[in-house]
Each structure stands twice: as C-alpha cells, then as structure tokens.
Design a protein around this motif. Structure first.
Motif, PDB file in Angstrom:
ATOM      1  N   TYR A 171      -6.924   2.856   8.257  1.00 43.10           N
ATOM      2  CA  TYR A 171      -6.231   4.113   8.133  1.00 43.10           C
ATOM      3  C   TYR A 171      -7.119   5.201   7.255  1.00 43.10           C
ATOM      4  O   TYR A 171      -7.152   5.987   7.582  1.00 43.10           O
ATOM      5  CB  TYR A 171      -5.111   3.808   7.248  1.00 43.10           C
ATOM      6  CG  TYR A 171      -4.225   5.028   6.672  1.00 43.10           C
ATOM      7  CD1 TYR A 171      -3.332   5.398   7.411  1.00 43.10           C
ATOM      8  CD2 TYR A 171      -4.460   5.466   5.322  1.00 43.10           C
ATOM      9  CE1 TYR A 171      -2.765   6.901   7.152  1.00 43.10           C
ATOM     10  CE2 TYR A 171      -3.705   6.587   4.987  1.00 43.10           C
ATOM     11  CZ  TYR A 171      -2.941   7.346   5.724  1.00 43.10           C
ATOM     12  OH  TYR A 171      -2.417   8.241   5.133  1.00 43.10           O
ATOM     13  N   ASN A 172      -8.017   4.391   6.255  1.00 47.07           N
ATOM     14  CA  ASN A 172      -8.637   5.151   5.575  1.00 47.07           C
ATOM     15  C   ASN A 172      -9.855   5.954   6.516  1.00 47.07           C
ATOM     16  O   ASN A 172     -10.082   7.103   6.051  1.00 47.07           O
ATOM     17  CB  ASN A 172      -9.279   4.701   4.236  1.00 47.07           C
ATOM     18  CG  ASN A 172      -8.085   4.436   3.060  1.00 47.07           C
ATOM     19  OD1 ASN A 172      -7.398   5.217   3.072  1.00 47.07           O
ATOM     20  ND2 ASN A 172      -8.310   3.279   2.525  1.00 47.07           N
ATOM     21  N   MET A 173     -10.421   5.285   7.202  1.00 46.45           N
ATOM     22  CA  MET A 173     -11.422   5.493   8.049  1.00 46.45           C
ATOM     23  C   MET A 173     -11.085   6.812   8.942  1.00 46.45           C
ATOM     24  O   MET A 173     -11.858   7.781   9.319  1.00 46.45           O
ATOM     25  CB  MET A 173     -11.944   4.498   8.938  1.00 46.45           C
ATOM     26  CG  MET A 173     -12.758   3.360   7.973  1.00 46.45           C
ATOM     27  SD  MET A 173     -13.466   2.005   9.303  1.00 46.45           S
ATOM     28  CE  MET A 173     -14.691   2.817  10.012  1.00 46.45           C
ATOM     29  N   GLU A 200      -6.513  -5.299   7.948  1.00 47.60           N
ATOM     30  CA  GLU A 200      -7.298  -4.690   8.142  1.00 47.60           C
ATOM     31  C   GLU A 200      -6.885  -3.211   8.186  1.00 47.60           C
ATOM     32  O   GLU A 200      -7.603  -2.067   8.059  1.00 47.60           O
ATOM     33  CB  GLU A 200      -8.055  -4.943   9.507  1.00 47.60           C
ATOM     34  CG  GLU A 200      -8.729  -6.239   9.646  1.00 47.60           C
ATOM     35  CD  GLU A 200     -10.033  -6.495   8.905  1.00 47.60           C
ATOM     36  OE1 GLU A 200     -10.347  -5.272   8.490  1.00 47.60           O
ATOM     37  OE2 GLU A 200     -10.518  -7.533   8.836  1.00 47.60           O
ATOM     38  N   GLU A 219     -12.141   9.608   6.356  1.00 48.52           N
ATOM     39  CA  GLU A 219     -13.656   9.749   6.773  1.00 48.52           C
ATOM     40  C   GLU A 219     -13.497  10.492   7.996  1.00 48.52           C
ATOM     41  O   GLU A 219     -14.416  10.883   8.593  1.00 48.52           O
ATOM     42  CB  GLU A 219     -14.174   8.410   7.021  1.00 48.52           C
ATOM     43  CG  GLU A 219     -14.525   7.455   5.986  1.00 48.52           C
ATOM     44  CD  GLU A 219     -15.098   6.092   6.165  1.00 48.52           C
ATOM     45  OE1 GLU A 219     -16.077   6.187   7.108  1.00 48.52           O
ATOM     46  OE2 GLU A 219     -14.907   5.128   5.406  1.00 48.52           O
ATOM     47  N   PRO A 231      -5.188  -1.066   6.242  1.00 49.09           N
ATOM     48  CA  PRO A 231      -5.599   0.174   5.056  1.00 49.09           C
ATOM     49  C   PRO A 231      -6.714   0.576   5.245  1.00 49.09           C
ATOM     50  O   PRO A 231      -6.617   2.056   5.144  1.00 49.09           O
ATOM     51  CB  PRO A 231      -5.297  -0.871   3.622  1.00 49.09           C
ATOM     52  CG  PRO A 231      -4.470  -1.989   3.966  1.00 49.09           C
ATOM     53  CD  PRO A 231      -4.599  -2.335   5.438  1.00 49.09           C
ATOM     54  N   GLU A 232      -7.800  -0.260   5.489  1.00 48.24           N
ATOM     55  CA  GLU A 232      -9.218   0.368   5.699  1.00 48.24           C
ATOM     56  C   GLU A 232      -9.203   1.122   6.822  1.00 48.24           C
ATOM     57  O   GLU A 232     -10.002   2.136   7.010  1.00 48.24           O
ATOM     58  CB  GLU A 232     -10.201  -0.679   5.391  1.00 48.24           C
ATOM     59  CG  GLU A 232     -11.713  -0.209   5.380  1.00 48.24           C
ATOM     60  CD  GLU A 232     -12.793  -1.303   5.171  1.00 48.24           C
ATOM     61  OE1 GLU A 232     -13.921  -0.992   5.314  1.00 48.24           O
ATOM     62  OE2 GLU A 232     -12.458  -2.246   4.898  1.00 48.24           O
ATOM     63  N   LYS A 287     -15.589  -1.151  13.360  1.00 47.72           N
ATOM     64  CA  LYS A 287     -15.267  -1.889  11.952  1.00 47.72           C
ATOM     65  C   LYS A 287     -15.362  -3.362  12.548  1.00 47.72           C
ATOM     66  O   LYS A 287     -14.727  -3.767  13.282  1.00 47.72           O
ATOM     67  CB  LYS A 287     -14.390  -1.450  11.348  1.00 47.72           C
ATOM     68  CG  LYS A 287     -13.929  -2.173  10.132  1.00 47.72           C
ATOM     69  CD  LYS A 287     -12.704  -1.687   9.489  1.00 47.72           C
ATOM     70  CE  LYS A 287     -12.500  -2.429   7.944  1.00 47.72           C
ATOM     71  NZ  LYS A 287     -12.344  -3.941   8.285  1.00 47.72           N
ATOM     72  N   ASN A 342       0.997  -1.214  -0.185  1.00 53.18           N
ATOM     73  CA  ASN A 342      -0.049   0.147   0.146  1.00 53.18           C
ATOM     74  C   ASN A 342       0.856   1.370  -0.105  1.00 53.18           C
ATOM     75  O   ASN A 342       0.234   2.357   0.125  1.00 53.18           O
ATOM     76  CB  ASN A 342      -0.928  -0.032   1.440  1.00 53.18           C
ATOM     77  CG  ASN A 342      -2.107  -0.829   1.112  1.00 53.18           C
ATOM     78  OD1 ASN A 342      -3.034  -0.628   0.651  1.00 53.18           O
ATOM     79  ND2 ASN A 342      -1.873  -2.330   1.574  1.00 53.18           N
TER      80      ASN A 342
END
Length: 316
Positions: free
Chosen positions: A106-108, A101, A112, A103-104, A193, A30
């Motif tokens: 991190y994006n949250m 888990e 977000e 990367p997601e 999550k 990533n």
C-alpha cells in the motif's frame, strides 16, 4: 476507501475463513478501511457457503459467484469492476500469499507513487521440477518479449492504483501479463517487491503442464497485441507486400525469359517457378485481406461479457 482486496478462487473452502481473519487482523491493526471481494470462479465445494457466512458477519466482505468456471482472468476482471479502493491488492486464496505484505505494498503505491507493484516469490516452496523450473523459463521469456523487467510475472500478490485496474482489460488467460497490459496502457511506474511465499496448507495446486503451455501461447498473443493490436495492417500488410513482391518478381522473370531469352523453351506453366510465383502472390494477397479484416474488426467490435454472474454479496 483505502484498500480493496480482490481474491479469485476455485475450490478453496478450507482456507477462506483463515485467510479472511488474517486480512481483517492486518487491516484493523493498520487502521485501514477496506473491502474484501471474493470471486468464486465456479467452485464445486462449499466455498460460496463460507463466503456468504463471512459476508453476513463482516459487511466489508463482498462476493461474486460465477455460474461456472470462467478462469482467473475473468474473475479478476469482475473484481476490478467492483473495486473502489485507492489501492487494489490481488492475492490467491490458498494462503500461499501473506496478507502481512499488504501495508508495505500500500505504501509503495500511495507514498512512493508506483502504478503497480508485483510480488516476487524469491524463495519458493513449490516442486522444482513441476513448477519452479518452468516458471523461471516462462519469466525469462516474458521479460525478453515484453520489455518489463520483473522476475515473477505469475505471482498472484500484486498492488495497483485504482487508475490502473480501471484502464486495463484482463481477458482470456492474460492475468499472467497484467504488468505488460499496464505498460501498454501507459503506466510506466512498475516495480516488484520480494514477498514471502508459504507452502500450501490446504487442497492441491491448480498448476499443470497445460497452464505452462498456455502461458507461452498467451505470451505470443500479448506480444502481437502489444505491437500490432491496434494496427494489424502494419504486420499483415508488410508480409503481404513482401510475399506479393517476391511472386511478382518471379512472374516478371518468367515472362522476360520466355519472350526474349528462351522463346522456344518450355511453356511457363511447365516450370516450377510459375507455381511458386502464383502461390506466393496468392498468399501475399491473403495477408493483405487479413490485415484489412483486422482493421475492420477493430473499428466495429463491441465489448461482450466474458462471464456470467450467479450471485453477488454486499455489492451495489
């Protein structure tokens, strides 16, 4: 730096190399810049030796070694002090938390805008009797007490903004309640999550009934700290006033009764109401004193180190 991965551990020598390789693979695929901070909480196996070998091969690996076992909360506190990533990920070292888990999570935080994202192990591989059912009961009580609507407070896999970890104080056994600590510190964007839970591959679980009991005792503690931690006089003063008022009312009643209603009756000291009145006023006064002492301690306390570090690797 993008991500700091903070991993407290105790006697997890068999899983460390595999966990490191898995995290490194996810980070590289990533294109994240990263650091992995292992906190050895007094391991008696070869965990520190393996961490040392990993840090020699990969400068992104950093290590903190405690002199003895001080507990997971202290280990997280030490890791949070050293972490410098925009997003901090915490996970356990037993391979039950999946680095896939990251990367997601991190994006949250970044995209977000959440302050904290807590993992929810919706499908678990633990024993239903020894851990699963106690966890459900514990999580229900934590939700009702704290007002933080999470399904899995005790999941080690969580993501935080850097601002959160630098503004909360994780001590005692409060690692279970970091979302509550964050809420009390003013961070309101907290969510969860669903994350993958994997069966333990190496070693044995550190969970026991004593941790279950301690969890509920800590829940009572954090409820008190959340509501009265900065104003203990509000609780103890109110209790003291109520108790003293009840005792004083009994004393007034006994005095009026003796002086005007029944002057030839029993002595006041021969009546049980006298001792009830006296005891209640004394207890009320003690509550007042406890409140004053709590206020004084809050204003004079000094932070003290709650753990002792033996070695550090790749940390300035």
């Amino acid at each position: 730096m993008n991500i700091s991965v903070v991993i407290p551990l105790l006697n997890e020598q068999d899983s460390l190399t595999e966990l490191h390789d898995w995290i490194a693979k996810v980070m590289q695929s990533n294109q994240f810049s990263y650091e992995i901070i292992f906190i050895d909480d007094g391991s008696t196996d070869d965990s520190w030796k393996i961490i040392s070998e990993l840090s020699a091969k990969n400068k992104s690996v950093k290590g903190i070694r405690f002199l003895k076992n001080f507990g997971k909360s202290q280990a997280l506190h030490a890791g949070f002090e050293k972490a410098s990533g925009d997003v901090i990920i915490t996970m356990d070292a037993d391979l039950q938390d999946s680095p896939d888990e990251i990367p997601e999570l991190y994006n949250m935080i970044i995209t977000e805008g959440y302050d904290l994202v807590s993992g929810w192990k919706k499908k678990r591989y633990d024993s239903v009797i020894s851990k699963n059912l106690p966890s459900k009961l514990f999580n229900w009580a934590a939700r009702k007490t704290s007002g933080v609507k999470l399904n899995d407070f005790n999941c080690g896999l969580k993501a935080y903004s850097l601002e959160v970890v630098k503004n909360i104080d994780v001590n005692g056994e409060m690692h279970r309640y970091i979302p509550v600590l964050a809420k009390n510190a003013g961070f309101s964007k907290i969510t969860e999550k669903v994350v993958q839970h994997q069966a333990r591959k190496y070693g044995v679980t550190k969970f026991g009934m004593n941790r279950f009991v301690h969890g509920f005792l800590d829940l009572i503690t954090i409820w008190f700290l959340s509501h009265f931690g900065k104003r203990p006089m509000h609780l103890f003063g109110a209790l003291g006033f109520i108790m003293f008022a009840i005792g004083f009312a009994f004393a007034v009643y006994l005095g009026i009764d003796k002086l005007f209603l029944n002057p030839t009756g029993r002595l006041i000291t021969e009546r049980p109401q006298f001792y009830l009145s006296l005891s209640t006023m004394i207890i009320g006064t003690q509550f007042f004193v406890a409140g004053f002492l709590g206020e004084i301690i809050l204003r004079t306390k000094q932070d003290k180190k709650r753990y002792s570090v033996k070695n550090e690797l790749n940390l300035e």
